[in-house]
Design a protein around this motif. Structure first.
Motif, PDB file in Angstrom:
ATOM      1  N   SER A 206     -48.163  53.169   2.724  1.00 54.22           N
ATOM      2  CA  SER A 206     -47.131  52.712   1.664  1.00 54.22           C
ATOM      3  C   SER A 206     -45.671  52.768   2.236  1.00 54.22           C
ATOM      4  O   SER A 206     -45.497  51.438   2.420  1.00 54.22           O
ATOM      5  CB  SER A 206     -47.443  53.697   0.634  1.00 54.22           C
ATOM      6  N   THR A 207     -45.105  53.703   2.349  1.00 54.22           N
ATOM      7  CA  THR A 207     -43.370  53.459   2.422  1.00 54.22           C
ATOM      8  C   THR A 207     -43.491  53.942   4.028  1.00 54.22           C
ATOM      9  O   THR A 207     -42.486  53.932   4.612  1.00 54.22           O
ATOM     10  CB  THR A 207     -42.581  54.225   1.839  1.00 54.22           C
TER      11      THR A 207
ATOM     12  N   ARG B 103     -46.928  46.877   1.341  1.00 54.37           N
ATOM     13  CA  ARG B 103     -45.468  46.599   0.573  1.00 54.37           C
ATOM     14  C   ARG B 103     -45.236  45.321  -0.259  1.00 54.37           C
ATOM     15  O   ARG B 103     -44.472  45.288  -0.985  1.00 54.37           O
ATOM     16  CB  ARG B 103     -44.464  46.448   1.908  1.00 54.37           C
TER      17      ARG B 103
ATOM     18  N   ASN C 128     -45.912  45.922  -4.920  1.00 52.67           N
ATOM     19  CA  ASN C 128     -44.595  46.678  -5.099  1.00 52.67           C
ATOM     20  C   ASN C 128     -44.191  46.456  -6.764  1.00 52.67           C
ATOM     21  O   ASN C 128     -43.213  46.459  -6.951  1.00 52.67           O
ATOM     22  CB  ASN C 128     -43.582  46.090  -4.365  1.00 52.67           C
TER      23      ASN C 128
ATOM     24  N   TYR D 294     -45.950  50.397  -3.442  1.00 55.45           N
ATOM     25  CA  TYR D 294     -44.758  50.335  -2.742  1.00 55.45           C
ATOM     26  C   TYR D 294     -43.539  50.304  -4.023  1.00 55.45           C
ATOM     27  O   TYR D 294     -42.280  49.974  -3.618  1.00 55.45           O
ATOM     28  CB  TYR D 294     -44.510  48.975  -2.062  1.00 55.45           C
TER      29      TYR D 294
ATOM     30  N   ILE E 113     -40.867  52.703  -5.264  1.00 55.58           N
ATOM     31  CA  ILE E 113     -40.373  54.002  -4.611  1.00 55.58           C
ATOM     32  C   ILE E 113     -39.793  54.724  -6.177  1.00 55.58           C
ATOM     33  O   ILE E 113     -39.585  54.358  -7.049  1.00 55.58           O
ATOM     34  CB  ILE E 113     -39.272  53.761  -3.793  1.00 55.58           C
TER      35      ILE E 113
ATOM     36  N   SER F 291     -42.579  56.307  -1.573  1.00 52.44           N
ATOM     37  CA  SER F 291     -43.699  55.815  -2.443  1.00 52.44           C
ATOM     38  C   SER F 291     -44.084  56.948  -3.737  1.00 52.44           C
ATOM     39  O   SER F 291     -44.653  57.862  -3.112  1.00 52.44           O
ATOM     40  CB  SER F 291     -44.902  55.372  -1.738  1.00 52.44           C
TER      41      SER F 291
END
Ligand code: FAD
Length: 557
Positions: A102-103, A122, A125, A142, A144, A169
């Motif tokens: 994910s991140t 990504r 999102n 994605y 945050i 994430s």
């Protein structure tokens, strides 16, 4: 330096030897990925693939230059659940392993062996929904924490923003990895904050957990549809070993502070709030002993008055104060006599002036009962603003303290959940063992006071602590010292029948080529691996999901 006890750490005995031929990526599967995603969203360019092996703490399992030992077979960029499902099915058909990313903030998302297909999420999102009435948000991988928190705060709501930082994430954290944060004290551990979930199982089947499973919205993770919360993540998460989560609902909570917290001098120790929130108050109490400090923490948890708590021990605090190492050393010398050893920070946020007054009275009473005193320097404007921002958002201070001085760090006790008294035992243990490694000169000198933590969960009945340890990633002996220190600390906890911290152990287990749960379960009261392996086998019949941080379907020889 303490002896290696005859251990062989593979990274010091092998050299990296990538092949430029793609033995693991067969052309037929690759073409299928291209037809599902379009040629722009799949790649096997070696330079690009290497980016997925390069990672903070790569030095623990790979080379000092941070490249991990395994290059992925290819990277795919799906944008929908159906595309994720299609990739997973192709992997199953062609005997390929896959891994969700994910991140990608730590080495957890790195491939655990040669030939893994990366699903870099990504493009997924979207913050799909914020339900103000039922207080939850539905997110893709994605999204945050910073994004989610900013949107939530505008609506008088908030979420648990974890200590990894607000750029990680929310979904990866809630579904797959830990969930510890300063504001756990008011909003709980993120294992509990994940509600409905959409999950592509390792064989490609799509499951919707909780209310989405019966088309009843996202409000619950446990019904009226199926609940598999314990299997899905348990306390620490499956770290990609059980498939791919494509959407989840995150629980939101009431936020009594302002919709925004404008500040100036961002990302520096001089960051200042333009206006201090009127419903917030910072306490920085200190105590004669860790036992008294822990007693106060437990009482604060029980009383439910705190919004956020944090601990940054003196050694770590002073490492992060200066603009460079020399400046930090000078500041430590001048400030140390004024900094008490056992202190923590605690932010109160009331929903009204009256509630804030009530919280303040309770705090004062707890400090009276536990002989706590106020560390006033830290409560004044200079430090107050940066600490408040840190406690609300997860901020830059620890990042500077842990990354700048030597280039890398790894926590001891990462994943150490204590109860009353066991927290203090863990803290004391780590400090004592670390001291002798610092004397060897291979680790940064933080006076063995590198503790950082959110501290309180579950109304004071569970407490969390980790001990940051700074090492030089370019010096193999320094990395080895870190590994040996972690092993020794974890062994000492095991000898005392205390919990072995998963997130510390997972890295040393990988450095040693061991399966993490095989190295932990042996010390527990019951051998949970039997069930865990059965789940892995049932959910992942072709062993397609990369399980390097979870459990292998069969015990390793
Ligand atoms: C310096 C540092 C500090 C940290 N501090 C904290 C902390 O204080 N509290 C805390 O809770 N965590 C912490 N973490 C752990 C972690 O970063 C967080 O839990 C984070 O929210 C996950 O984001 P990530 O970028 O690490 O995820 P990723 O690296 O993308 O993934 C993490 C793991 O989850 C798996 N995964 C990711 N996405 C999915 C998906 N969609 N489906 C299935 N599996 C998936 C990956 O395969 C990997 O194993 C820290 C990590 C680092 C590097």
């Amino acid at each position: 330096m303490p002896s290696e006890r005859g251990m062989t750490i593979s990274r010091f005995t092998t050299s990296r030897n990538f092949s430029w031929e793609y033995k693991h990526m067969n052309d037929e599967a690759y073409k299928m990925f291209e037809s599902v995603l379009g040629p722009d969203n799949v790649s096997r360019d070696p330079g690009l693939l290497d980016a997925y092996t390069y990672q903070w703490l790569g030095e623990m399992i790979g080379e000092p230059n941070r490249f991990g030992p395994f290059r992925p077979a290819c990277v795919t960029l799906p944008s929908t659940t159906e595309e994720v499902q299609a990739i997973v099915r192709v992997c199953n058909r062609h005997g390929l392993k896959f891994k969700a990313h994910s991140t990608g903030w730590g080495l957890y998302a790195n491939p655990g062996e040669e030939g893994v297909v990366m699903l870099d999420l990504r493009r997924m999102n979207r913050l799909i929904e914020i339900n103000e009435k039922d207080m939850y948000a539905v997110v893709e991988p994605y999204v945050i924490w910073a994004q989610l928190q900013a949107e939530a705060m505008c609506r008088g709501l908030n979420c648990v923003t974890i200590g990894a930082g607000s750029c990680t994430s929310a979904l990866a954290n809630c579904t797959s990895l830990m969930g510890t944060a300063n504001n756990n004290v008011s909003m709980g551990y993120n294992e509990r904050n994940v509600l409905g979930v959409e999950w592509v199982l390792p064989d490609g089947e799509i499951v919707r957990l909780g209310s989405p499973g019966s088309g009843a919205g996202w409000i619950s993770g446990d019904g009226p549809g199926p609940s598999l919360r314990g299997i899905m993540r348990g306390t620490f998460g499956a770290l990609g070993g059980l498939g791919v989560f494509t959407k989840c609902a995150v629980r939101l909570y009431q936020w009594g502070g302002p919709a925004e917290l404008p500040s100036e001098n961002i990302v520096s120790m001089d960051e200042r709030l333009l206006e201090y929130p009127e419903n917030a108050r910072l306490f920085v109490p200190y105590f004669e002993s860790r036992v008294m400090m822990e007693e106060a923490l437990a009482r604060i948890g029980e009383s439910e008055v705190a919004y956020s708590t944090g601990l940054l021990e003196r050694g770590l605090l002073t490492l992060g104060l200066g603009v460079d190492n020399l400046n930090s050393a000078e500041m430590r010398e001048s400030l140390l006599p004024t900094i008490p050893k056992n202190f923590f920070t605690c932010l109160l946020v009331g929903n009204s002036a009256r509630e804030l007054e009530y919280q303040t009275r309770v705090m004062n009473q707890i400090l009276e009962q536990t002989a706590g005193r106020r560390f006033e320097m830290m409560e004044q404007e200079g430090f107050r603003d940066i600490i408040t921002l840190f406690l609300v958002k997860g901020g830059s201070v620890p990042a500077k303290a842990v990354f700048s001085p030597t280039g890398s760090f790894n926590p001891l006790l990462c994943g150490f959940f204590g109860t009353r008294r066991t927290l203090v035992k863990g803290m004391d243990d780590a400090e004592e063992i670390k001291r002798k490694y610092i004397e060897s000169g291979l680790l940064a000198d933080d006076m063995a006071e590198g503790g950082w933590s959110p501290l309180i969960m579950d109304h004071g009945h569970m407490e969390y602590f980790e001990h940051e340890t700074l090492f030089d990633p370019h010096v193999p002996e320094s990395t080895l010292a870190l590994i040996m220190l972690t092993i020794e600390t974890n062994q000492s906890l095991a000898d005392k029948k205390l919990m072995i911290p998963f997130a510390s152990q997972v890295k040393v287990a990988r450095a040693q080529g061991l399966s993490v749960h095989d190295s932990i379960a042996a010390h527990m009261n019951c051998d949970y691996r039997t069930w865990q392996r059965q789940f892995k086998q049932a959910f992942d019949p072709n062993d397609a999901a990369d399980s390097c941080n979870y459990i292998t379907p069969k015990p390793k020889a």
